[in-house]
Design a protein around this motif. Sequence first.
Motif, PDB file in Angstrom:
ATOM      1  N   GLU A   5       1.047  -1.079   0.049  1.00  0.00           N
ATOM      2  CA  GLU A   5      -0.065  -0.036   0.029  1.00  0.00           C
ATOM      3  C   GLU A   5       0.874   1.412   0.132  1.00  0.00           C
ATOM      4  OE1 GLU A   5      -3.113   2.482   3.154  1.00  0.00           O
ATOM      5  OE2 GLU A   5      -3.015   0.242   3.075  1.00  0.00           O
ATOM      6  N   ILE A   6       0.773   2.255  -0.958  1.00  0.00           N
ATOM      7  CA  ILE A   6       1.554   3.078  -1.243  1.00  0.00           C
ATOM      8  C   ILE A   6       0.901   4.588  -0.854  1.00  0.00           C
ATOM      9  CG2 ILE A   6       3.039   4.471  -2.769  1.00  0.00           C
ATOM     10  CD1 ILE A   6       3.170   1.961  -4.544  1.00  0.00           C
ATOM     11  N   GLU A   7       1.348   5.211   0.215  1.00  0.00           N
ATOM     12  CA  GLU A   7       0.991   6.530   0.323  1.00  0.00           C
ATOM     13  C   GLU A   7       1.692   7.768   0.184  1.00  0.00           C
ATOM     14  OE1 GLU A   7      -0.441   6.399   4.562  1.00  0.00           O
ATOM     15  OE2 GLU A   7      -1.509   4.309   4.286  1.00  0.00           O
ATOM     16  N   ALA A   8       1.387   8.408  -0.844  1.00  0.00           N
ATOM     17  CA  ALA A   8       2.430   9.318  -1.180  1.00  0.00           C
ATOM     18  C   ALA A   8       1.803  10.764  -0.936  1.00  0.00           C
ATOM     19  CB  ALA A   8       2.642   9.442  -3.081  1.00  0.00           C
ATOM     20  N   GLU A   9       2.647  11.391   0.096  1.00  0.00           N
ATOM     21  CA  GLU A   9       2.214  12.542   0.923  1.00  0.00           C
ATOM     22  C   GLU A   9       2.948  13.840   0.167  1.00  0.00           C
ATOM     23  OE1 GLU A   9       3.042  12.404   4.969  1.00  0.00           O
ATOM     24  OE2 GLU A   9       1.319  11.205   5.407  1.00  0.00           O
ATOM     25  N   ASP A  10       4.067  13.491  -0.600  1.00  0.00           N
ATOM     26  CA  ASP A  10       4.785  14.542  -1.357  1.00  0.00           C
ATOM     27  C   ASP A  10       4.934  14.059  -2.676  1.00  0.00           C
ATOM     28  OD1 ASP A  10       6.988  16.018  -2.420  1.00  0.00           O
ATOM     29  OD2 ASP A  10       7.561  16.200  -0.327  1.00  0.00           O
ATOM     30  N   ASP A  39       6.198 -18.494   4.463  1.00  0.00           N
ATOM     31  CA  ASP A  39       5.341 -18.795   3.405  1.00  0.00           C
ATOM     32  C   ASP A  39       4.242 -17.900   3.740  1.00  0.00           C
ATOM     33  OD1 ASP A  39       6.399 -21.139   2.439  1.00  0.00           O
ATOM     34  OD2 ASP A  39       5.629 -22.401   4.126  1.00  0.00           O
ATOM     35  N   GLY A  40       3.354 -17.700   2.670  1.00  0.00           N
ATOM     36  CA  GLY A  40       2.329 -16.594   2.742  1.00  0.00           C
ATOM     37  C   GLY A  40       2.444 -15.480   1.940  1.00  0.00           C
ATOM     38  N   ASP A  41       1.296 -14.685   2.066  1.00  0.00           N
ATOM     39  CA  ASP A  41       1.243 -13.289   1.555  1.00  0.00           C
ATOM     40  C   ASP A  41       1.529 -12.248   2.637  1.00  0.00           C
ATOM     41  OD1 ASP A  41       1.030 -14.183  -1.210  1.00  0.00           O
ATOM     42  OD2 ASP A  41      -1.238 -14.418  -0.939  1.00  0.00           O
ATOM     43  N   PHE A  42       2.067 -11.305   2.386  1.00  0.00           N
ATOM     44  CA  PHE A  42       2.388 -10.236   3.462  1.00  0.00           C
ATOM     45  C   PHE A  42       2.003  -8.924   2.861  1.00  0.00           C
ATOM     46  CE2 PHE A  42       5.349 -13.744   3.601  1.00  0.00           C
ATOM     47  CZ  PHE A  42       5.045 -13.909   4.955  1.00  0.00           C
ATOM     48  N   ALA A  43       1.879  -8.016   3.798  1.00  0.00           N
ATOM     49  CA  ALA A  43       1.330  -6.451   3.481  1.00  0.00           C
ATOM     50  C   ALA A  43       2.348  -5.665   4.034  1.00  0.00           C
ATOM     51  CB  ALA A  43       0.198  -6.426   3.840  1.00  0.00           C
ATOM     52  N   VAL A  44       2.722  -4.378   3.434  1.00  0.00           N
ATOM     53  CA  VAL A  44       3.641  -3.680   3.721  1.00  0.00           C
ATOM     54  C   VAL A  44       2.826  -2.219   3.254  1.00  0.00           C
ATOM     55  CG1 VAL A  44       5.852  -2.291   3.396  1.00  0.00           C
ATOM     56  CG2 VAL A  44       5.558  -4.825   3.674  1.00  0.00           C
ATOM     57  N   THR A  45       2.802  -1.157   4.203  1.00  0.00           N
ATOM     58  CA  THR A  45       2.488   0.118   3.813  1.00  0.00           C
ATOM     59  C   THR A  45       3.893   0.932   3.533  1.00  0.00           C
ATOM     60  OG1 THR A  45       0.444   0.017   5.174  1.00  0.00           O
ATOM     61  CG2 THR A  45       1.321   2.031   4.652  1.00  0.00           C
ATOM     62  N   LEU A  46       3.810   1.645   2.484  1.00  0.00           N
ATOM     63  CA  LEU A  46       5.248   2.384   2.061  1.00  0.00           C
ATOM     64  C   LEU A  46       4.623   3.759   1.992  1.00  0.00           C
ATOM     65  CD1 LEU A  46       7.826   2.735   1.280  1.00  0.00           C
ATOM     66  CD2 LEU A  46       7.129   2.408  -1.062  1.00  0.00           C
ATOM     67  N   LEU A  47       5.279   4.832   3.162  1.00  0.00           N
ATOM     68  CA  LEU A  47       4.977   6.021   3.228  1.00  0.00           C
ATOM     69  C   LEU A  47       6.135   6.998   2.343  1.00  0.00           C
ATOM     70  CD1 LEU A  47       3.416   8.670   4.502  1.00  0.00           C
ATOM     71  CD2 LEU A  47       5.024   8.333   6.274  1.00  0.00           C
ATOM     72  N   LEU A  48       5.610   7.527   1.272  1.00  0.00           N
ATOM     73  CA  LEU A  48       6.569   8.368   0.629  1.00  0.00           C
ATOM     74  C   LEU A  48       6.356   9.823   0.922  1.00  0.00           C
ATOM     75  CD1 LEU A  48       5.902   6.831  -2.810  1.00  0.00           C
ATOM     76  CD2 LEU A  48       7.764   6.444  -1.285  1.00  0.00           C
ATOM     77  N   ALA A  49       7.188  10.504   1.986  1.00  0.00           N
ATOM     78  CA  ALA A  49       6.945  11.627   2.611  1.00  0.00           C
ATOM     79  C   ALA A  49       8.296  12.550   2.328  1.00  0.00           C
ATOM     80  CB  ALA A  49       6.991  11.548   4.262  1.00  0.00           C
ATOM     81  N   ASP A  50       8.343  13.644   3.082  1.00  0.00           N
ATOM     82  CA  ASP A  50       9.473  14.440   3.045  1.00  0.00           C
ATOM     83  C   ASP A  50      10.376  14.533   4.387  1.00  0.00           C
ATOM     84  OD1 ASP A  50       8.052  15.833   5.059  1.00  0.00           O
ATOM     85  OD2 ASP A  50       7.273  17.431   3.460  1.00  0.00           O
ATOM     86  N   ASP A  51      11.248  15.405   4.329  1.00  0.00           N
ATOM     87  CA  ASP A  51      12.255  15.444   5.348  1.00  0.00           C
ATOM     88  C   ASP A  51      11.694  15.795   6.763  1.00  0.00           C
ATOM     89  OD1 ASP A  51      14.210  14.793   3.973  1.00  0.00           O
ATOM     90  OD2 ASP A  51      15.472  16.320   4.237  1.00  0.00           O
ATOM     91  N   ALA A  52      10.448  16.791   6.660  1.00  0.00           N
ATOM     92  CA  ALA A  52       9.667  17.180   7.789  1.00  0.00           C
ATOM     93  C   ALA A  52       9.153  15.888   8.423  1.00  0.00           C
ATOM     94  CB  ALA A  52       9.102  18.184   7.713  1.00  0.00           C
ATOM     95  N   ALA A  53       8.646  15.143   7.796  1.00  0.00           N
ATOM     96  CA  ALA A  53       7.772  13.900   8.419  1.00  0.00           C
ATOM     97  C   ALA A  53       8.729  13.038   9.017  1.00  0.00           C
ATOM     98  CB  ALA A  53       6.845  13.498   7.056  1.00  0.00           C
ATOM     99  N   GLY A  88       4.292  -4.317   8.252  1.00  0.00           N
ATOM    100  CA  GLY A  88       4.727  -3.075   8.944  1.00  0.00           C
ATOM    101  C   GLY A  88       4.823  -2.074   7.816  1.00  0.00           C
ATOM    102  N   ASP A  89       5.467  -1.079   8.523  1.00  0.00           N
ATOM    103  CA  ASP A  89       5.562   0.263   7.616  1.00  0.00           C
ATOM    104  C   ASP A  89       6.953   0.628   7.141  1.00  0.00           C
ATOM    105  OD1 ASP A  89       2.685   0.306   8.038  1.00  0.00           O
ATOM    106  OD2 ASP A  89       2.962   1.755   9.641  1.00  0.00           O
ATOM    107  N   VAL A  90       7.137   1.197   6.169  1.00  0.00           N
ATOM    108  CA  VAL A  90       8.331   1.669   5.799  1.00  0.00           C
ATOM    109  C   VAL A  90       8.085   3.219   5.264  1.00  0.00           C
ATOM    110  CG1 VAL A  90      10.463   1.564   4.000  1.00  0.00           C
ATOM    111  CG2 VAL A  90       9.316  -0.601   5.068  1.00  0.00           C
ATOM    112  N   ALA A  91       9.043   4.200   5.867  1.00  0.00           N
ATOM    113  CA  ALA A  91       8.795   5.812   5.490  1.00  0.00           C
ATOM    114  C   ALA A  91      10.020   6.011   4.988  1.00  0.00           C
ATOM    115  CB  ALA A  91       8.518   6.472   6.517  1.00  0.00           C
ATOM    116  N   LEU A  92      10.074   6.933   3.827  1.00  0.00           N
ATOM    117  CA  LEU A  92      11.045   7.581   3.090  1.00  0.00           C
ATOM    118  C   LEU A  92      11.036   9.000   2.943  1.00  0.00           C
ATOM    119  CD1 LEU A  92      11.236   5.010  -0.126  1.00  0.00           C
ATOM    120  CD2 LEU A  92      12.621   5.162   1.836  1.00  0.00           C
ATOM    121  N   ALA A  93      12.125   9.891   3.194  1.00  0.00           N
ATOM    122  CA  ALA A  93      12.032  11.203   2.955  1.00  0.00           C
ATOM    123  C   ALA A  93      12.769  11.310   1.625  1.00  0.00           C
ATOM    124  CB  ALA A  93      12.859  11.705   4.100  1.00  0.00           C
TER     125      ALA A  93
END
Length: 158
Positions: A5-10, A39-53, A88-93
């Motif tokens: 799941e991709i959440e692009a804030e920037d 085994d199995g299927d997995f879910a990750v949320t990826l937050l595409l944010a900025d330096d402030a976040a 879990g979640d991964v966030a990038l600046a």
Amino acid sequence: MIALEIEAEDPRWDAVPDRDGLLRRAADAALAVLPDPPDGDFAVTLLLADDAALRELNGAWRGKDAPTNVLSFPSPPMAPPGEPVPLGDVALAYETVAREASQEGKTLADHVAHLVVHGVLHLLGHDHVEEAEAEEMERLEALALARLGIADPYRAAA
């Protein structure tokens, strides 16, 4: 397989060619290189944010008052039957990632792919605190990136 799941804030993240496809391939590559993949299927949320976040997240969760390129937040691996297991979640600046790519002479896309692989490996239980752990994590990252046609970032730096 990882449902991403991709959440692009920037909106600057739109500059990455085939962004969503690249992010999905990178997440799947991290899972594919594990010596004993779960085994199995997995879910990750990826937050595409900025330096402030990322600065705010880094301060709240790691006590560091500075932005960083990537943060990973593992979640308990529990899911209803038939649903993907959340990793879990991964966030990038954006600013930090773009600056690093430029300084290291890499494309933005290649550096983003590397950081997604890195973040997903953290969610899968890998770390780089101890030297042996760091070497294994770097080896897995290089293998995952090779699957994507991206040069080993550690060999290039040597």
